[in-house]
Motif scaffolding. Sequence first.
Motif, PDB file in Angstrom:
ATOM      1  N   ASP A 316      70.418  38.519  26.419  1.00  0.00           N
ATOM      2  CA  ASP A 316      71.349  39.508  26.983  1.00  0.00           C
ATOM      3  C   ASP A 316      72.767  38.943  27.089  1.00  0.00           C
ATOM      4  OD1 ASP A 316      69.518  41.527  27.161  1.00  0.00           O
ATOM      5  OD2 ASP A 316      69.014  41.165  29.268  1.00  0.00           O
ATOM      6  N   SER A 345      70.578  46.120  29.463  1.00  0.00           N
ATOM      7  CA  SER A 345      69.861  46.883  28.442  1.00  0.00           C
ATOM      8  C   SER A 345      70.330  48.334  28.398  1.00  0.00           C
ATOM      9  CB  SER A 345      68.344  46.764  28.552  1.00  0.00           C
ATOM     10  OG  SER A 345      67.943  46.781  29.870  1.00  0.00           O
ATOM     11  N   PHE A 346      70.785  48.850  29.538  1.00  0.00           N
ATOM     12  CA  PHE A 346      71.356  50.198  29.535  1.00  0.00           C
ATOM     13  C   PHE A 346      72.632  50.237  28.675  1.00  0.00           C
ATOM     14  CE2 PHE A 346      73.739  53.744  31.650  1.00  0.00           C
ATOM     15  CZ  PHE A 346      72.848  54.761  31.321  1.00  0.00           C
ATOM     16  N   ALA A 348      73.318  48.178  26.132  1.00  0.00           N
ATOM     17  CA  ALA A 348      72.959  48.004  24.720  1.00  0.00           C
ATOM     18  C   ALA A 348      72.311  49.259  24.138  1.00  0.00           C
ATOM     19  CB  ALA A 348      72.031  46.803  24.566  1.00  0.00           C
ATOM     20  N   ASN A 349      71.397  49.862  24.881  1.00  0.00           N
ATOM     21  CA  ASN A 349      70.583  50.935  24.294  1.00  0.00           C
ATOM     22  C   ASN A 349      71.124  52.339  24.514  1.00  0.00           C
ATOM     23  OD1 ASN A 349      68.678  49.014  23.399  1.00  0.00           O
ATOM     24  ND2 ASN A 349      67.848  48.940  25.466  1.00  0.00           N
ATOM     25  N   GLN A 350      71.858  52.554  25.619  1.00  0.00           N
ATOM     26  CA  GLN A 350      72.374  53.901  25.876  1.00  0.00           C
ATOM     27  C   GLN A 350      73.896  53.983  25.746  1.00  0.00           C
ATOM     28  OE1 GLN A 350      69.468  52.993  27.668  1.00  0.00           O
ATOM     29  NE2 GLN A 350      68.429  54.501  26.396  1.00  0.00           N
ATOM     30  N   PRO A 353      75.548  53.261  21.915  1.00  0.00           N
ATOM     31  CA  PRO A 353      75.405  54.398  20.992  1.00  0.00           C
ATOM     32  C   PRO A 353      76.219  55.604  21.455  1.00  0.00           C
ATOM     33  CG  PRO A 353      73.254  53.500  21.574  1.00  0.00           C
ATOM     34  CD  PRO A 353      74.247  52.779  22.417  1.00  0.00           C
ATOM     35  N   SER A 385      61.499  54.923  32.299  1.00  0.00           N
ATOM     36  CA  SER A 385      61.721  55.543  30.992  1.00  0.00           C
ATOM     37  C   SER A 385      62.023  57.030  31.150  1.00  0.00           C
ATOM     38  CB  SER A 385      60.509  55.333  30.102  1.00  0.00           C
ATOM     39  OG  SER A 385      59.360  55.801  30.773  1.00  0.00           O
ATOM     40  N   LYS A 389      65.474  58.745  29.947  1.00  0.00           N
ATOM     41  CA  LYS A 389      65.405  59.813  28.962  1.00  0.00           C
ATOM     42  C   LYS A 389      66.102  61.084  29.464  1.00  0.00           C
ATOM     43  CE  LYS A 389      61.790  61.890  26.367  1.00  0.00           C
ATOM     44  NZ  LYS A 389      60.348  62.019  26.369  1.00  0.00           N
ATOM     45  N   SER A 392      70.348  59.933  31.322  1.00  0.00           N
ATOM     46  CA  SER A 392      71.407  59.082  30.762  1.00  0.00           C
ATOM     47  C   SER A 392      72.618  59.870  30.310  1.00  0.00           C
ATOM     48  CB  SER A 392      70.884  58.299  29.561  1.00  0.00           C
ATOM     49  OG  SER A 392      69.960  57.362  29.981  1.00  0.00           O
TER      50      SER A 392
END
Length: 478
Positions: A316, A345-346, A348-350, A353, A385, A389, A392
Amino acid sequence: MRDYTTVIGLEVHVQLNTISKAFCADPNIFGQEPNTNISAVSLALPGTLPVLNKGQVASSVKLAHALGSAINKENRFDRKNYFYPDLPKGYQITQDKLPVCVGGEMTYVSEGHEKKVRIHHVHMEEDAGKSSHDLHDQYSMVDINRAGTPLVEIVTEPDLRSAQEVHDFIAALQQLVRYLGISDGNMEEGSLRCDVNVSVMPSDTDVYGERNEIKNVNSKKFAKTAVEYESKRQIKILEAGGTISMNTLLFDPTKGTTAPMRSKEEANDYRYFPDPDLPPVVLPDSFIDECIASVTLLPWTANTLLKEKYGLSDYDADLISREKPTVEFIQQFELPTKSYSTLASFIANQIFPYINEMQMTLSDLNVMNITNFITLIDSGKVSRSGAIKSLSSTVLKEINADLDIEKLAHEHNLIQSDDQDFLDAIITEVLAQNEGKVKAYQSGKKGLLGFFMGQVMGRSKGKADPKVLNEKLGKALE
Ligand code: ADP
Ligand code: MG
Protein backbone atom coordinates in the motif's frame (compact mmCIF):
# COMPACT_ATOMS: atom_id res chain seq x y z
CA MET A 1 31.02 -17.69 -24.83
CA ARG A 2 32.33 -15.72 -21.82
CA ASP A 3 30.04 -14.14 -19.31
CA TYR A 4 29.75 -10.35 -19.66
CA THR A 5 28.63 -7.53 -17.37
CA THR A 6 26.88 -4.53 -18.89
CA VAL A 7 27.92 -1.17 -17.43
CA ILE A 8 25.75 1.92 -17.91
CA GLY A 9 26.07 5.58 -16.93
CA LEU A 10 23.41 8.18 -17.69
CA GLU A 11 23.34 11.86 -18.50
CA VAL A 12 19.77 12.90 -17.77
CA HIS A 13 18.43 16.22 -19.05
CA VAL A 14 15.48 17.60 -17.13
CA GLN A 15 13.51 20.60 -18.41
CA LEU A 16 12.59 22.79 -15.46
CA ASN A 17 9.08 24.20 -15.13
CA THR A 18 10.09 27.79 -14.33
CA ILE A 19 7.74 30.53 -15.54
CA SER A 20 10.25 32.06 -17.96
CA LYS A 21 13.22 30.75 -19.91
CA ALA A 22 16.72 30.41 -18.46
CA PHE A 23 18.20 33.73 -19.53
CA CYS A 24 15.33 35.89 -20.76
CA ALA A 25 11.66 36.65 -20.12
CA ASP A 26 10.14 34.45 -22.87
CA PRO A 27 7.47 32.22 -21.32
CA ASN A 28 8.72 28.70 -20.66
CA ILE A 29 5.87 26.77 -22.25
CA PHE A 30 5.55 23.72 -24.47
CA GLY A 31 3.40 23.12 -27.53
CA GLN A 32 3.22 26.59 -29.12
CA GLU A 33 3.14 27.23 -32.87
CA PRO A 34 6.76 26.97 -34.14
CA ASN A 35 8.83 30.13 -33.80
CA THR A 36 6.24 32.15 -31.90
CA ASN A 37 7.67 31.87 -28.39
CA ILE A 38 10.87 33.76 -29.13
CA SER A 39 12.47 37.11 -28.48
CA ALA A 40 15.63 38.94 -29.44
CA VAL A 41 17.48 36.98 -26.74
CA SER A 42 16.25 33.54 -27.89
CA LEU A 43 17.16 34.50 -31.43
CA ALA A 44 20.58 35.77 -30.29
CA LEU A 45 20.25 39.10 -32.06
CA PRO A 46 23.39 41.27 -31.72
CA GLY A 47 23.56 43.23 -28.50
CA THR A 48 21.36 40.97 -26.41
CA LEU A 49 22.62 39.76 -23.05
CA PRO A 50 21.55 36.88 -20.79
CA VAL A 51 20.14 37.39 -17.29
CA LEU A 52 20.05 34.38 -14.95
CA ASN A 53 16.68 32.99 -13.81
CA LYS A 54 16.57 32.60 -10.01
CA GLY A 55 13.99 29.80 -10.38
CA GLN A 56 16.48 27.67 -12.28
CA VAL A 57 19.02 27.98 -9.49
CA ALA A 58 16.38 27.22 -6.83
CA SER A 59 15.30 24.05 -8.68
CA SER A 60 18.91 22.87 -8.93
CA VAL A 61 19.53 23.44 -5.22
CA LYS A 62 16.38 21.48 -4.30
CA LEU A 63 17.50 18.61 -6.50
CA ALA A 64 21.01 18.71 -5.04
CA HIS A 65 19.54 18.54 -1.56
CA ALA A 66 17.41 15.49 -2.46
CA LEU A 67 20.40 13.70 -4.01
CA GLY A 68 22.70 14.51 -1.11
CA SER A 69 25.03 16.41 -3.43
CA ALA A 70 27.44 19.08 -2.24
CA ILE A 71 26.32 22.52 -3.38
CA ASN A 72 28.97 24.77 -4.88
CA LYS A 73 28.13 28.08 -3.24
CA GLU A 74 30.08 29.71 -6.03
CA ASN A 75 29.48 28.18 -9.46
CA ARG A 76 29.91 29.39 -13.00
CA PHE A 77 28.50 29.32 -16.49
CA ASP A 78 30.56 28.36 -19.52
CA ARG A 79 30.04 28.46 -23.26
CA LYS A 80 29.93 25.19 -25.17
CA ASN A 81 30.61 26.10 -28.76
CA TYR A 82 29.23 24.24 -31.74
CA PHE A 83 27.51 25.12 -34.97
CA TYR A 84 23.99 23.90 -35.59
CA PRO A 85 20.98 25.66 -37.12
CA ASP A 86 18.84 25.21 -33.99
CA LEU A 87 21.46 26.97 -31.84
CA PRO A 88 21.22 30.66 -32.82
CA LYS A 89 24.07 31.91 -30.60
CA GLY A 90 26.50 29.30 -31.95
CA TYR A 91 27.09 28.18 -28.35
CA GLN A 92 25.08 26.72 -25.51
CA ILE A 93 25.28 28.27 -22.06
CA THR A 94 26.15 25.41 -19.68
CA GLN A 95 28.33 24.66 -16.66
CA ASP A 96 31.58 22.82 -17.29
CA LYS A 97 34.35 23.28 -14.72
CA LEU A 98 32.32 24.52 -11.76
CA PRO A 99 28.77 23.08 -11.77
CA VAL A 100 26.11 23.92 -9.19
CA CYS A 101 26.54 20.62 -7.35
CA VAL A 102 28.86 17.62 -7.18
CA GLY A 103 28.58 14.09 -5.79
CA GLY A 104 25.55 12.52 -4.18
CA GLU A 105 23.68 9.28 -4.47
CA MET A 106 20.25 8.02 -5.32
CA THR A 107 18.58 4.88 -3.99
CA TYR A 108 15.88 3.22 -6.09
CA VAL A 109 14.19 -0.15 -6.28
CA SER A 110 14.63 -2.57 -9.19
CA GLU A 111 12.94 -5.97 -9.27
CA GLY A 112 12.36 -5.87 -5.53
CA HIS A 113 15.94 -4.95 -4.62
CA GLU A 114 17.22 -1.64 -3.33
CA LYS A 115 20.01 -0.28 -5.56
CA LYS A 116 22.27 2.74 -5.36
CA VAL A 117 23.62 4.99 -8.10
CA ARG A 118 26.29 7.55 -7.33
CA ILE A 119 25.82 10.98 -8.85
CA HIS A 120 28.90 12.51 -10.49
CA HIS A 121 27.51 16.05 -10.61
CA VAL A 122 24.47 18.15 -11.56
CA HIS A 123 24.82 21.23 -13.73
CA MET A 124 22.55 23.94 -15.10
CA GLU A 125 22.24 24.71 -18.79
CA GLU A 126 19.82 25.83 -21.49
CA ASP A 127 18.10 23.74 -24.14
CA ALA A 128 18.66 24.27 -27.88
CA GLY A 129 15.91 24.75 -30.46
CA LYS A 130 14.48 21.77 -32.28
CA SER A 131 15.38 20.57 -35.79
CA SER A 132 13.03 18.28 -37.67
CA HIS A 133 14.33 16.43 -40.69
CA ASP A 134 11.19 14.49 -41.54
CA LEU A 135 8.54 17.20 -41.90
CA HIS A 136 9.50 18.25 -45.44
CA ASP A 137 11.06 16.28 -48.28
CA GLN A 138 13.49 19.01 -49.32
CA TYR A 139 14.15 21.04 -46.20
CA SER A 140 14.98 20.60 -42.56
CA MET A 141 12.70 22.60 -40.27
CA VAL A 142 13.95 24.61 -37.30
CA ASP A 143 11.80 25.67 -34.35
CA ILE A 144 13.49 28.08 -31.94
CA ASN A 145 10.72 28.01 -29.28
CA ARG A 146 12.64 25.52 -27.15
CA ALA A 147 15.91 27.53 -27.28
CA GLY A 148 16.69 28.81 -23.81
CA THR A 149 14.47 26.39 -21.88
CA PRO A 150 16.14 25.87 -18.50
CA LEU A 151 17.65 22.43 -17.90
CA VAL A 152 19.46 20.57 -15.20
CA GLU A 153 21.68 17.73 -16.32
CA ILE A 154 22.23 14.90 -13.86
CA VAL A 155 25.35 12.88 -14.65
CA THR A 156 25.62 9.51 -12.90
CA GLU A 157 28.65 7.36 -12.26
CA PRO A 158 28.64 4.17 -14.37
CA ASP A 159 26.84 2.25 -11.58
CA LEU A 160 23.92 0.71 -13.48
CA ARG A 161 24.24 -2.94 -14.51
CA SER A 162 21.19 -3.88 -16.58
CA ALA A 163 18.56 -2.57 -18.98
CA GLN A 164 15.91 -3.08 -16.30
CA GLU A 165 17.92 -1.04 -13.79
CA VAL A 166 18.17 1.78 -16.32
CA HIS A 167 14.39 1.68 -16.79
CA ASP A 168 13.70 1.69 -13.05
CA PHE A 169 16.27 4.36 -12.24
CA ILE A 170 14.80 6.73 -14.82
CA ALA A 171 11.33 6.05 -13.36
CA ALA A 172 12.65 6.90 -9.88
CA LEU A 173 14.23 10.15 -11.13
CA GLN A 174 10.98 11.03 -12.86
CA GLN A 175 9.14 10.49 -9.59
CA LEU A 176 11.73 12.60 -7.74
CA VAL A 177 11.54 15.67 -10.01
CA ARG A 178 7.73 15.52 -9.78
CA TYR A 179 7.85 15.34 -5.97
CA LEU A 180 10.22 18.31 -5.96
CA GLY A 181 7.82 20.17 -8.24
CA ILE A 182 10.69 21.25 -10.50
CA SER A 183 9.57 19.47 -13.71
CA ASP A 184 6.65 17.49 -15.07
CA GLY A 185 9.16 14.75 -16.01
CA ASN A 186 7.11 14.03 -19.11
CA MET A 187 9.33 12.01 -21.45
CA GLU A 188 6.95 12.02 -24.45
CA GLU A 189 7.11 15.81 -24.53
CA GLY A 190 10.88 15.75 -24.03
CA SER A 191 10.86 17.18 -20.50
CA LEU A 192 13.17 14.34 -19.49
CA ARG A 193 15.71 12.87 -21.92
CA CYS A 194 18.75 10.68 -21.43
CA ASP A 195 22.08 10.06 -23.04
CA VAL A 196 22.77 6.41 -22.29
CA ASN A 197 26.44 5.34 -22.06
CA VAL A 198 26.90 1.59 -22.46
CA SER A 199 29.94 -0.67 -22.23
CA VAL A 200 30.49 -4.36 -21.55
CA MET A 201 33.28 -6.19 -19.72
CA PRO A 202 34.00 -9.88 -19.09
CA SER A 203 32.37 -10.66 -15.74
CA ASP A 204 35.64 -11.99 -14.26
CA THR A 205 37.37 -8.60 -14.62
CA ASP A 206 36.63 -5.21 -13.14
CA VAL A 207 38.12 -3.10 -15.89
CA TYR A 208 35.44 -1.16 -17.72
CA GLY A 209 35.25 -1.56 -21.47
CA GLU A 210 35.13 1.26 -24.02
CA ARG A 211 31.70 2.94 -23.98
CA ASN A 212 29.29 4.03 -26.66
CA GLU A 213 26.91 6.89 -26.01
CA ILE A 214 23.29 6.66 -27.21
CA LYS A 215 21.99 10.20 -27.55
CA ASN A 216 18.66 11.70 -26.59
CA VAL A 217 16.55 8.72 -25.58
CA ASN A 218 13.06 9.92 -24.70
CA SER A 219 11.28 6.94 -23.16
CA LYS A 220 12.03 4.43 -20.42
CA LYS A 221 11.10 1.59 -22.73
CA PHE A 222 13.42 2.86 -25.48
CA ALA A 223 16.24 3.19 -22.93
CA LYS A 224 15.71 -0.43 -21.91
CA THR A 225 15.59 -1.71 -25.49
CA ALA A 226 18.60 0.41 -26.47
CA VAL A 227 20.73 -1.02 -23.65
CA GLU A 228 19.69 -4.58 -24.47
CA TYR A 229 20.51 -4.13 -28.14
CA GLU A 230 23.74 -2.24 -27.57
CA SER A 231 25.21 -4.66 -25.02
CA LYS A 232 24.47 -7.63 -27.32
CA ARG A 233 26.06 -5.78 -30.24
CA GLN A 234 29.24 -5.06 -28.25
CA ILE A 235 29.48 -8.62 -26.87
CA LYS A 236 29.19 -10.01 -30.39
CA ILE A 237 32.10 -7.85 -31.56
CA LEU A 238 34.29 -8.87 -28.61
CA GLU A 239 33.45 -12.56 -29.03
CA ALA A 240 34.48 -12.32 -32.69
CA GLY A 241 37.88 -10.96 -31.53
CA GLY A 242 37.12 -7.35 -32.39
CA THR A 243 37.45 -4.20 -30.29
CA ILE A 244 34.86 -1.57 -29.36
CA SER A 245 35.50 1.94 -30.56
CA MET A 246 33.94 4.95 -28.93
CA ASN A 247 30.96 6.19 -30.90
CA THR A 248 28.00 8.44 -30.51
CA LEU A 249 24.88 6.50 -31.50
CA LEU A 250 21.26 7.16 -32.26
CA PHE A 251 18.50 4.76 -31.22
CA ASP A 252 15.92 3.82 -33.83
CA PRO A 253 12.66 3.16 -31.92
CA THR A 254 10.92 1.43 -34.83
CA LYS A 255 13.74 -1.08 -35.41
CA GLY A 256 14.91 -1.24 -31.77
CA THR A 257 18.52 -0.82 -32.95
CA THR A 258 21.36 1.67 -32.54
CA ALA A 259 23.39 3.23 -35.37
CA PRO A 260 26.44 5.52 -35.39
CA MET A 261 25.88 9.28 -35.49
CA ARG A 262 29.56 10.20 -35.26
CA SER A 263 32.80 8.53 -34.18
CA LYS A 264 35.37 9.84 -31.75
CA GLU A 265 37.52 11.16 -34.61
CA GLU A 266 34.73 13.41 -35.79
CA ALA A 267 33.76 14.30 -32.21
CA ASN A 268 33.09 17.95 -31.52
CA ASP A 269 35.68 20.11 -29.87
CA TYR A 270 33.45 22.35 -27.83
CA ARG A 271 36.14 24.88 -26.83
CA TYR A 272 34.54 25.50 -23.44
CA PHE A 273 35.35 28.82 -21.76
CA PRO A 274 33.72 30.89 -19.00
CA ASP A 275 30.81 32.95 -20.33
CA PRO A 276 31.93 36.59 -20.00
CA ASP A 277 28.30 37.77 -20.10
CA LEU A 278 27.33 36.03 -16.86
CA PRO A 279 29.05 36.72 -13.54
CA PRO A 280 29.77 33.76 -11.23
CA VAL A 281 26.70 32.58 -9.33
CA VAL A 282 27.16 33.20 -5.61
CA LEU A 283 24.59 31.50 -3.41
CA PRO A 284 23.91 33.04 0.00
CA ASP A 285 23.25 30.53 2.81
CA SER A 286 19.82 32.07 3.34
CA PHE A 287 18.86 31.24 -0.27
CA ILE A 288 20.07 27.65 0.08
CA ASP A 289 18.25 27.26 3.41
CA GLU A 290 15.04 28.59 1.89
CA CYS A 291 15.24 26.12 -1.01
CA ILE A 292 15.92 23.20 1.33
CA ALA A 293 13.11 24.20 3.69
CA SER A 294 10.65 24.07 0.79
CA VAL A 295 11.43 20.39 0.20
CA THR A 296 8.99 18.80 2.63
CA LEU A 297 8.28 15.43 1.08
CA LEU A 298 10.46 13.09 -1.00
CA PRO A 299 9.41 9.74 -2.45
CA TRP A 300 11.38 7.77 0.14
CA THR A 301 10.36 9.92 3.14
CA ALA A 302 6.74 9.61 2.00
CA ASN A 303 7.06 5.84 1.85
CA THR A 304 8.47 5.65 5.39
CA LEU A 305 5.82 8.05 6.69
CA LEU A 306 3.02 5.94 5.23
CA LYS A 307 4.37 2.80 6.88
CA GLU A 308 5.34 4.28 10.23
CA LYS A 309 2.67 6.90 10.91
CA TYR A 310 -0.24 5.37 9.02
CA GLY A 311 0.58 1.68 9.43
CA LEU A 312 0.35 0.85 5.72
CA SER A 313 1.81 -2.36 4.30
CA ASP A 314 4.80 -2.19 1.92
CA TYR A 315 2.43 -2.77 -0.97
CA ASP A 316 0.00 0.00 0.00
CA ALA A 317 2.83 2.41 0.84
CA ASP A 318 4.38 1.90 -2.62
CA LEU A 319 1.04 2.43 -4.28
CA ILE A 320 0.13 5.58 -2.36
CA SER A 321 3.60 7.16 -2.54
CA ARG A 322 3.81 6.82 -6.32
CA GLU A 323 2.53 10.41 -6.65
CA LYS A 324 2.91 13.20 -4.13
CA PRO A 325 -0.71 14.48 -4.35
CA THR A 326 -1.93 11.06 -3.15
CA VAL A 327 0.28 11.30 -0.06
CA GLU A 328 -0.89 14.85 0.60
CA PHE A 329 -4.48 13.65 0.19
CA ILE A 330 -4.06 10.92 2.80
CA GLN A 331 -2.39 13.38 5.16
CA GLN A 332 -5.63 15.39 5.33
CA PHE A 333 -7.53 12.55 7.00
CA GLU A 334 -7.92 12.02 10.70
CA LEU A 335 -8.67 8.37 11.25
CA PRO A 336 -7.62 5.68 13.72
CA THR A 337 -4.35 4.13 12.47
CA LYS A 338 -5.99 0.84 11.52
CA SER A 339 -8.37 2.60 9.13
CA TYR A 340 -5.68 3.96 6.81
CA SER A 341 -5.33 0.62 5.04
CA THR A 342 -9.09 0.68 4.38
CA LEU A 343 -8.62 4.19 3.01
CA ALA A 344 -5.64 3.09 0.89
CA SER A 345 -7.61 0.35 -0.83
CA PHE A 346 -10.59 2.67 -1.24
CA ILE A 347 -8.26 5.14 -3.00
CA ALA A 348 -6.80 2.46 -5.26
CA ASN A 349 -10.01 0.63 -6.15
CA GLN A 350 -12.73 3.30 -6.05
CA ILE A 351 -11.25 6.81 -6.01
CA PHE A 352 -8.63 6.46 -8.77
CA PRO A 353 -11.03 4.92 -11.32
CA TYR A 354 -13.68 7.50 -10.40
CA ILE A 355 -11.52 10.61 -10.74
CA ASN A 356 -9.97 9.32 -13.95
CA GLU A 357 -13.37 8.84 -15.48
CA MET A 358 -14.69 12.19 -14.24
CA GLN A 359 -11.41 13.99 -15.07
CA MET A 360 -11.19 15.30 -11.53
CA THR A 361 -8.26 15.52 -9.14
CA LEU A 362 -7.99 14.31 -5.56
CA SER A 363 -8.25 17.86 -4.28
CA ASP A 364 -11.79 18.09 -5.70
CA LEU A 365 -13.07 15.41 -3.32
CA ASN A 366 -14.88 15.88 0.01
CA VAL A 367 -12.52 14.58 2.70
CA MET A 368 -15.19 14.72 5.45
CA ASN A 369 -17.65 12.51 3.59
CA ILE A 370 -14.92 10.00 2.79
CA THR A 371 -13.75 10.05 6.42
CA ASN A 372 -17.27 9.24 7.62
CA PHE A 373 -17.65 6.52 5.03
CA ILE A 374 -14.36 4.82 5.98
CA THR A 375 -15.37 5.09 9.65
CA LEU A 376 -18.70 3.41 8.87
CA ILE A 377 -17.03 0.60 6.93
CA ASP A 378 -14.58 -0.05 9.75
CA SER A 379 -17.28 0.11 12.45
CA GLY A 380 -18.50 -3.39 11.63
CA LYS A 381 -22.07 -2.11 11.45
CA VAL A 382 -22.31 -2.73 7.72
CA SER A 383 -21.01 -5.29 5.32
CA ARG A 384 -17.85 -3.87 3.80
CA SER A 385 -18.45 -5.05 0.26
CA GLY A 386 -22.16 -4.15 0.35
CA ALA A 387 -21.46 -0.61 1.54
CA ILE A 388 -18.67 -0.04 -0.99
CA LYS A 389 -20.87 -1.35 -3.78
CA SER A 390 -23.95 0.70 -2.94
CA LEU A 391 -22.55 3.94 -1.54
CA SER A 392 -19.13 4.68 -3.10
CA SER A 393 -20.39 6.67 -6.03
CA THR A 394 -22.72 8.78 -3.82
CA VAL A 395 -19.89 9.48 -1.39
CA LEU A 396 -17.51 10.49 -4.18
CA LYS A 397 -20.09 12.44 -6.14
CA GLU A 398 -21.24 14.61 -3.24
CA ILE A 399 -18.37 17.06 -3.01
CA ASN A 400 -20.19 20.07 -1.55
CA ALA A 401 -22.72 19.05 1.10
CA ASP A 402 -21.91 16.87 4.08
CA LEU A 403 -23.65 13.51 3.84
CA ASP A 404 -25.37 11.70 6.70
CA ILE A 405 -23.63 8.42 6.01
CA GLU A 406 -25.40 6.38 8.70
CA LYS A 407 -28.77 7.47 7.39
CA LEU A 408 -27.76 6.54 3.86
CA ALA A 409 -26.66 3.12 5.07
CA HIS A 410 -30.07 2.62 6.71
CA GLU A 411 -31.87 3.70 3.55
CA HIS A 412 -29.89 1.19 1.53
CA ASN A 413 -30.67 -1.47 4.09
CA LEU A 414 -26.98 -1.99 4.76
CA ILE A 415 -26.92 -2.01 8.54
CA GLN A 416 -26.19 -5.45 9.89
CA SER A 417 -28.37 -6.11 12.87
CA ASP A 418 -26.48 -6.97 16.04
CA ASP A 419 -28.93 -9.81 16.22
CA GLN A 420 -27.59 -12.31 13.72
CA ASP A 421 -30.10 -15.05 14.60
CA PHE A 422 -31.78 -14.68 11.21
CA LEU A 423 -28.70 -16.46 9.84
CA ASP A 424 -29.61 -19.76 11.49
CA ALA A 425 -32.60 -20.25 9.20
CA ILE A 426 -30.55 -19.47 6.08
CA ILE A 427 -27.77 -21.80 7.17
CA THR A 428 -30.22 -24.64 7.77
CA GLU A 429 -31.71 -24.06 4.33
CA VAL A 430 -28.35 -23.95 2.55
CA LEU A 431 -27.08 -27.12 4.25
CA ALA A 432 -30.31 -28.98 3.45
CA GLN A 433 -30.00 -28.13 -0.22
CA ASN A 434 -26.35 -29.21 -0.47
CA GLU A 435 -26.21 -32.53 1.31
CA GLY A 436 -23.48 -33.91 -0.95
CA LYS A 437 -21.17 -31.00 -0.25
CA VAL A 438 -21.89 -31.24 3.48
CA LYS A 439 -20.75 -34.89 3.44
CA ALA A 440 -17.65 -33.94 1.44
CA TYR A 441 -16.85 -31.20 3.99
CA GLN A 442 -17.28 -33.63 6.84
CA SER A 443 -14.98 -36.15 5.20
CA GLY A 444 -12.20 -33.57 5.03
CA LYS A 445 -12.79 -31.12 2.14
CA LYS A 446 -12.61 -28.11 4.47
CA GLY A 447 -12.10 -25.79 1.50
CA LEU A 448 -15.84 -26.01 0.90
CA LEU A 449 -16.39 -23.60 3.79
CA GLY A 450 -15.92 -20.79 1.27
CA PHE A 451 -18.71 -22.16 -0.87
CA PHE A 452 -21.13 -22.26 2.08
CA MET A 453 -20.08 -18.77 3.20
CA GLY A 454 -20.84 -17.47 -0.28
CA GLN A 455 -24.25 -19.12 -0.41
CA VAL A 456 -25.38 -17.78 2.97
CA MET A 457 -23.87 -14.34 2.35
CA GLY A 458 -25.72 -14.09 -0.96
CA ARG A 459 -29.08 -15.06 0.53
CA SER A 460 -28.57 -12.64 3.46
CA LYS A 461 -28.04 -9.90 0.85
CA GLY A 462 -24.68 -9.07 2.38
CA LYS A 463 -26.10 -8.43 5.84
CA ALA A 464 -24.29 -11.30 7.48
CA ASP A 465 -21.34 -10.34 9.64
CA PRO A 466 -18.58 -12.54 8.17
CA LYS A 467 -17.07 -13.29 11.57
CA VAL A 468 -20.36 -14.41 13.10
CA LEU A 469 -21.27 -16.34 9.96
CA ASN A 470 -17.94 -18.12 9.93
CA GLU A 471 -18.46 -19.31 13.50
CA LYS A 472 -22.09 -20.34 13.03
CA LEU A 473 -21.34 -22.22 9.79
CA GLY A 474 -18.37 -24.03 11.26
CA LYS A 475 -20.54 -25.29 14.14
CA ALA A 476 -23.48 -26.23 11.88
CA LEU A 477 -21.22 -28.18 9.47
CA GLU A 478 -19.54 -30.15 12.24
P1 ADP B 1 32.17 12.85 -21.30
O1 ADP B 1 32.46 14.14 -20.63
O2 ADP B 1 33.05 12.54 -22.43
O3 ADP B 1 30.73 12.66 -21.66
P2 ADP B 1 32.21 11.52 -18.73
O4 ADP B 1 33.38 10.94 -18.02
O5 ADP B 1 31.61 12.74 -18.19
O6 ADP B 1 32.56 11.69 -20.25
O7 ADP B 1 31.09 10.37 -18.76
C1 ADP B 1 29.85 10.59 -19.25
C2 ADP B 1 28.97 9.45 -18.83
O8 ADP B 1 29.51 8.21 -19.24
C3 ADP B 1 28.73 9.32 -17.33
O9 ADP B 1 27.37 9.14 -17.09
C4 ADP B 1 29.51 8.10 -16.94
O10 ADP B 1 28.89 7.40 -15.89
C5 ADP B 1 29.44 7.26 -18.19
N1 ADP B 1 30.57 6.33 -18.35
C6 ADP B 1 31.87 6.59 -18.19
N2 ADP B 1 32.61 5.49 -18.45
C7 ADP B 1 31.74 4.50 -18.78
C8 ADP B 1 31.87 3.13 -19.17
N3 ADP B 1 33.07 2.56 -19.29
N4 ADP B 1 30.76 2.44 -19.43
C9 ADP B 1 29.54 3.01 -19.35
N5 ADP B 1 29.36 4.28 -18.99
C10 ADP B 1 30.44 5.04 -18.73
MG1 MG C 1 28.76 12.94 -22.59
